[in-house]
Each structure stands twice: as C-alpha cells, then as structure tokens.
Scaffold this motif. Structure first.
Motif, short mmCIF file in Angstrom:
data_model
loop_
_atom_site.label_atom_id
_atom_site.label_comp_id
_atom_site.label_asym_id
_atom_site.label_seq_id
_atom_site.Cartn_x
_atom_site.Cartn_y
_atom_site.Cartn_z
N ILE A 122 0.87 -1.17 0.00
CA ILE A 122 0.00 0.00 0.00
C ILE A 122 0.90 1.22 0.00
CG2 ILE A 122 -1.77 1.24 1.29
CD1 ILE A 122 -2.62 -1.46 2.46
N PRO A 123 0.70 2.16 -0.90
CA PRO A 123 1.56 3.35 -0.91
C PRO A 123 1.30 4.19 0.34
CG PRO A 123 -0.22 3.57 -2.49
CD PRO A 123 -0.30 2.18 -1.94
N SER A 124 2.33 4.80 0.85
CA SER A 124 2.19 5.60 2.06
C SER A 124 1.92 7.04 1.69
CB SER A 124 3.46 5.50 2.91
OG SER A 124 4.55 6.04 2.20
N ILE A 125 1.08 7.69 2.52
CA ILE A 125 0.76 9.09 2.32
C ILE A 125 1.64 9.87 3.29
CG2 ILE A 125 -1.10 10.79 2.36
CD1 ILE A 125 -3.02 8.44 1.89
N PRO A 126 2.41 10.88 2.83
CA PRO A 126 3.43 11.53 3.68
C PRO A 126 2.85 12.17 4.94
CG PRO A 126 3.67 12.23 1.39
CD PRO A 126 2.47 11.38 1.46
N THR A 129 1.79 9.35 7.74
CA THR A 129 2.74 8.39 8.30
C THR A 129 3.47 9.04 9.47
OG1 THR A 129 4.41 9.09 6.73
CG2 THR A 129 3.10 7.17 6.12
N PRO A 130 3.79 8.28 10.52
CA PRO A 130 4.53 8.86 11.67
C PRO A 130 5.99 9.16 11.27
CG PRO A 130 4.23 6.53 11.98
CD PRO A 130 3.45 6.88 10.75
N PRO A 131 6.59 10.08 11.96
CA PRO A 131 8.00 10.39 11.63
C PRO A 131 8.90 9.22 12.04
CG PRO A 131 7.30 11.63 13.54
CD PRO A 131 6.08 10.93 13.01
N PRO A 132 10.03 9.06 11.41
CA PRO A 132 10.93 7.96 11.78
C PRO A 132 11.46 8.13 13.19
CG PRO A 132 11.97 9.41 10.19
CD PRO A 132 10.58 9.89 10.33
N ALA A 133 11.72 7.02 13.86
CA ALA A 133 12.20 7.07 15.25
C ALA A 133 13.65 7.54 15.26
CB ALA A 133 12.09 5.69 15.87
N THR A 134 13.99 8.41 16.23
CA THR A 134 15.34 8.94 16.30
C THR A 134 16.19 8.16 17.30
OG1 THR A 134 14.61 10.53 17.96
CG2 THR A 134 14.65 11.27 15.66
N SER A 135 15.58 7.51 18.27
CA SER A 135 16.37 6.76 19.26
C SER A 135 16.46 5.30 18.83
CB SER A 135 15.77 6.90 20.64
OG SER A 135 14.48 6.30 20.62
N PRO A 136 17.64 4.65 19.12
CA PRO A 136 17.76 3.25 18.68
C PRO A 136 17.03 2.28 19.56
CG PRO A 136 19.86 4.08 19.52
CD PRO A 136 18.87 5.18 19.59
#
Length: 136
Positions: A122-126, A129-136
């Motif tokens: 399914i294509p993602s809608i900008p 979608t949640p922002p990418p995680a910054t902590s590992p």
C-alpha cells in the motif's frame, strides 16, 4: 414539524382529560334525583273463551290395494362365451433414427490465472505516516 404536531396532540389530550375529571367530580358532588312515581297499570279483564266448533265427519276412503310381496324378476340376456377376433392391420414401418455420435470431442480450456500469495504494498501518504524514530 412532526414534533410540533405531537406537542399539540399531547396538550389537547391533557386539557380534554382535565375537563373530563372536573365533570366527573361535579357529578359525584351532586345529590341523586328522586325517582319519579310511575302510574299504576290497570288490570285487563279476563277474556271469555268461545265455544269450539264441532268437527266435521269426513267421508270414508276406500282401502289401499295390497302391495305384492314378490316382485317379478327381469330376464337377463346371456353373455357370449367366446371373444370376437379383432381385425389385424399392417402398420407402416417406423422411420430411421438419426445417428448420434458416440465419441465426444475433447475441449481444451484456457489455463487458470495464478492466485497471488502476498498482499500488494500500500503506498504511504506523507502527512499520515509517523515520523521515523530517532532513538535506537
């Protein structure tokens, strides 16, 4: 619109019930009227019975003739003992039937389409979608 009609109906029902209850209360508080005295019914004289007319004598009727105890039996004709022979007729020959093929030709069917085993991506809608995680 329906609410106003229903409201008017309820108000009319309440007002009519209130008038009926006031009328019933008024009837309970009044005294009962006295029952009027009815005039007496005069007695009727007894009728005198009239003498009944005398019965007339009827002329004598001759007696009915006697019914015979045994009735005459009808005579039944005898049935034939042998059956008559029917005439024989020659029937025309039946027409020939069409020949039906005994072998059915083979038919080839097209191949069945393959069923996919994985779901399509399914294509993602900008902006959803949640922002990418910054902590590992």
């Amino acid at each position: 619109m329906a609410y106003s009609k229903c409201f008017v109906l309820v108000v009319a029902l309440i007002l009519s019930t209130m008038n009926m209850s006031l009328g019933a209360r008024h009837l309970l508080q009044t005294t009962t009227p006295s029952i009027p005295i009815l005039p007496t019914i005069p007695t009727l004289p007894n009728p005198t019975s009239l003498p009944l007319p005398t019965m007339l004598t009827l002329p004598k009727v001759p007696p009915m003739p006697a019914i015979p105890t045994t009735l005459p039996q009808p005579t039944i004709p005898m049935l034939p003992t042998t059956q008559p022979t029917l005439p024989t007729t020659a029937l025309p020959p039946l027409p020939n039937m069409l020949t039906v093929p005994t072998a059915i030709p083979k038919l080839t069917l097209p191949p069945m389409p393959s069923i996919p085993t994985s779901l399509p991506k399914i294509p993602s809608i900008p902006f959803l979608t949640p922002p990418p995680a910054t902590s590992p």
